[in-house]
Write an enzyme that holds these catalytic residues in place. Sequence first.
Site, PDB file in Angstrom:
ATOM      1  N   GLU A   1       0.839  -1.201   0.000  1.00 45.68           N
ATOM      2  CA  GLU A   1       0.000   0.000   0.000  1.00 45.68           C
ATOM      3  C   GLU A   1       0.876   1.254   0.000  1.00 45.68           C
ATOM      4  OE1 GLU A   1      -2.156  -0.647   3.619  1.00 45.68           O
ATOM      5  OE2 GLU A   1      -2.984  -2.527   2.884  1.00 45.68           O
TER       6      GLU A   1
ATOM      7  N   SER B   1      -5.758  -3.924   1.255  1.00 42.88           N
ATOM      8  CA  SER B   1      -6.254  -5.308   1.246  1.00 42.88           C
ATOM      9  C   SER B   1      -5.092  -6.202   1.648  1.00 42.88           C
ATOM     10  CB  SER B   1      -6.731  -5.702  -0.158  1.00 42.88           C
ATOM     11  OG  SER B   1      -7.766  -4.873  -0.622  1.00 42.88           O
ATOM     12  N   GLU B   2      -4.841  -6.283   2.934  1.00 40.73           N
ATOM     13  CA  GLU B   2      -3.643  -7.014   3.365  1.00 40.73           C
ATOM     14  C   GLU B   2      -3.685  -8.495   3.002  1.00 40.73           C
ATOM     15  OE1 GLU B   2      -5.026  -4.640   5.273  1.00 40.73           O
ATOM     16  OE2 GLU B   2      -3.393  -3.203   5.511  1.00 40.73           O
TER      17      GLU B   2
ATOM     18  N   PHE C   1       1.999  -1.260   8.682  1.00 35.41           N
ATOM     19  CA  PHE C   1       2.262  -1.332  10.124  1.00 35.41           C
ATOM     20  C   PHE C   1       2.167  -2.799  10.538  1.00 35.41           C
ATOM     21  CE2 PHE C   1       1.106   3.061   9.699  1.00 35.41           C
ATOM     22  CZ  PHE C   1       1.658   3.743  10.773  1.00 35.41           C
TER      23      PHE C   1
ATOM     24  N   ASP D   1       1.080  -3.990  13.097  1.00 35.39           N
ATOM     25  CA  ASP D   1      -0.230  -4.216  13.719  1.00 35.39           C
ATOM     26  C   ASP D   1      -1.229  -4.790  12.708  1.00 35.39           C
ATOM     27  OD1 ASP D   1       0.239  -2.154  16.296  1.00 35.39           O
ATOM     28  OD2 ASP D   1       1.219  -1.570  14.429  1.00 35.39           O
TER      29      ASP D   1
ATOM     30  N   HIS E   1      -0.877   0.959  16.478  1.00 39.80           N
ATOM     31  CA  HIS E   1       0.119   1.286  15.450  1.00 39.80           C
ATOM     32  C   HIS E   1       1.524   1.310  16.022  1.00 39.80           C
ATOM     33  CE1 HIS E   1      -3.506   2.579  13.358  1.00 39.80           C
ATOM     34  NE2 HIS E   1      -2.821   2.651  12.233  1.00 39.80           N
TER      35      HIS E   1
END
Lengths: 324, 343
Positions: free
Chosen positions: A29, A59-60, A83, A85, A129
Site C-alpha cells: 500500500e 487489502s492485506e 504497520f 499491527d 500502530h
Amino acid sequence: MTLMTYRDAVARGIAQELERDDSVVFLGEDIGAAGGVFKATGGLLGKFGPLRVADTPISEQAILGAAMGAAMTGLRPIAEIMFSDFLAVCWDLIANEIAKTRYMTNGQISLPLVIRTGNGGGLRFGAQHSQSLENWAMAVPGLKVVAPSTPEDVIGLLAAAVRDPDPVMFFEHKGLYSMKGEVPDGEIVDTLGTAKVRRRGTDCTILALAAMVPRALKAADVLAAAGINATVVDVRSLVPLDTATILDAVARTGQLFTVEENPRLCGWGAEIVSVVVEEIWDDLDGAPIRITTPHVPLPSSDTLEDATIPSVTRIVDTVRKVME
Amino acid sequence: MPTPTDLGLPETPAFRHEVDAETELELYRSMERLRRFEKRAYDLFLQSLVKGTSHLSLGQEAIAAAFGASMRPGDWTFATYRGHAHTLARGVEMAPIMAELLGRGTGLMAGKGGSMHLTSVEHGVMGSYAIIGAHLTIANGAAWSAKLRGTDQVAVCFFGDGTTNIGAFHEALNLAATWKLPVVFVCENNQWMEYTPIGSVTAVPRPAADRASAYGLEPVVVDGNDATEMYGAAQDALRHARSGRGPVLMEALTYRHGGHSRADPAKYRPAEEVEPWLLRDPLVTYRAHLVRKGVDEGVLKAIDEEVLREVDDATESAKNAPQPDLTLIERDVWADGSSAWRN
C-alpha cells in the site's frame, strides 16, 4: 562508505535486489507513487516501473495472497504490510498458508518471499500502530524472523531475506527510520541466523533487538562509567536463532539481561533464557533478568509511552541493581 | 425430471459448445472417476481407514470434470478442502490420493497434508486450502506471476458458496479486476454452506454472480450439473482469462449429494429440496445424454469397469502401503529439508 538513514537503506536494499534479479517484485500500500508511508520506498516506482513496484488497495490479505501465489510460481516477491499491527488482518495468510505450505505439501512448494513491515513504538501512535510483534511470527513454525537495528543491516539482511528460499518476516523499526549510520558502498549481503556482538565487556551480557540495541549500547556506556562492563549482543535474527553466539557471550560474563520492547509474556527473551538455563546453567552467576514492556497495550501519550518501553535509564538501573 | 426453473437454474442453456466425441467420453470418464473415488472414500471413512475428516464432491462432479478437460498443462488449480475431485480431474493418479486419505507414507504428500490439502505441483494442482477465502488471493498471485512473466497460464480457483461472504473473497475479486489478472473464480454453489443454507445468511440471491458487478465483472451463472454446459462455460472462461481481458467470476449451481463432511447424513435438508436435485444427478443425466446421442452403452460400461478397477487398485494399494516414516515429522519446514530453528 556513505552516511545514510535506516529509511534510505530500505529503498537502497530493495533497489539492490530489484536490480539484481528480474524475478524480484515489490508490492504494498502506498509504496510506489507515494514512496511509502514512512518514505522508505521512494524512487523505486520510477526506476523499476509499475509492474515490478505495484501499488495495492488496502487489502492485506490480497497483498500476501498475491505474494504467496507469485512465490510458488517463480517470482521472489517483497510484500509490505505498512504497520506490523496490520499483520493481524492477514494472519491467516502468514500463519496458516505461507508458513505451512512447504511442510503440508511434503516439500512440493517453495515460498521465497519477504514480508516487510513497520514495527515498534516510540512514535506516540497508540496501541494499534506501535506494537512489537516479532514474537507472533517467532511462534509459528515455517517463518524466518529478522529485525535489523542499523542501516547497514537493513540492506544486508534484506538481501539475505530476498535470496533465501523460505518465507522471511522482516521487521523494520519505525523508531529507527531516521537514524543514520555508515554504510559500505557496493552490494551488501548479510547472513540470516547470525547475531552480532556490538560491544565487548566482561561483567554481563545484554541481548537486544532492533530499537532496543541503540538503547542497550547507550546504557552500556553509562554502566561503563560506573565500572560495569557489559557485552551487548544484537540478536538480529530470531529464527533461525544464533544460539552459538548468544551462549558464548553469556557464558563469558555469567550474567544475562534481555531488553525487549514487546509485552512481557512469551517475549523472545523468554525462549533465549530457557535455552541459556538448560544449556549453560553452570556458567551462570545469577538468574537471567528480562527487561521488557509491562504486559499492557502501549499507551499513546509521550509521557506514558516513554515510561512503558524499556529506556536507557531502566536498563542502567536494572543492571546496576543486579550487578552491585 | 424437475425443470431448471424448479431448481433456480438458468432457463435456457447459455454455453452450448460443440463437444467432440472424444471429449464427451473424457468428460464421462472423469466424472465417473470422481464419483467412484468419492464413494469409496466415504466407505473407507465409515471403516475408520480414512481418519480425521473428508469432504466429498458427490453430485458436483461436472464442474471439476469440465475444467479438468479444458485446462492446459501449465494452468493452475487452486482447490478447497473439498478438493479430491479437482485433484483427480487434473489427472493425478488415484493411488497416492487414496494413500494420503489413509495417512500412508505413499500418499501424495507422504501423509503430511491429508484429505484437505491435496497438492500435486507437477499436475498444476497448487494446493487445496482449508481456511475459507485465502486461496482466492493466492490464485491471484499465480495469475499475477503469469502476467509478469509473459506466459499465457491461467489460474482457476474453486470455492463454495459460503466463501462469498468472507473478506478475502472481496479483496481478491477487487485486486484481480483492478490488475486484470488471468484468473477464473469458480463458485460451486451447492446451496448449503456447512449446515446452513446460503440463502438464509446472504443479502443477495446469487451469492457470487450478484456480487460480480461490484467489481466490474459480468455475472456468469451456469447449470453446474450439466456437463455440456459446464464444459462450454469453462472453455469460455479460460479463453477470456487467457486473452488478457481479466478475471471471470462464475457461479456454477449444483447440489451436494451428501453431508458437509465425515459421515454427516445431512438430515437438516428438506426432502422436497433434495429429491429433485438427485434427479438431476450430473452423471446420470450425462450418461443418458450420451446414449441419446448414440454412444454405445457398451463403451460406457467398459469405462465404468475400468474406473472401478482403478478405484479397487488404489484402495488395495493404499491399504497395503506402509505408514509414514517418523523422520518426516521434522523434515521440510525449510527448503534445506530441515526444521532447524537455531544453530
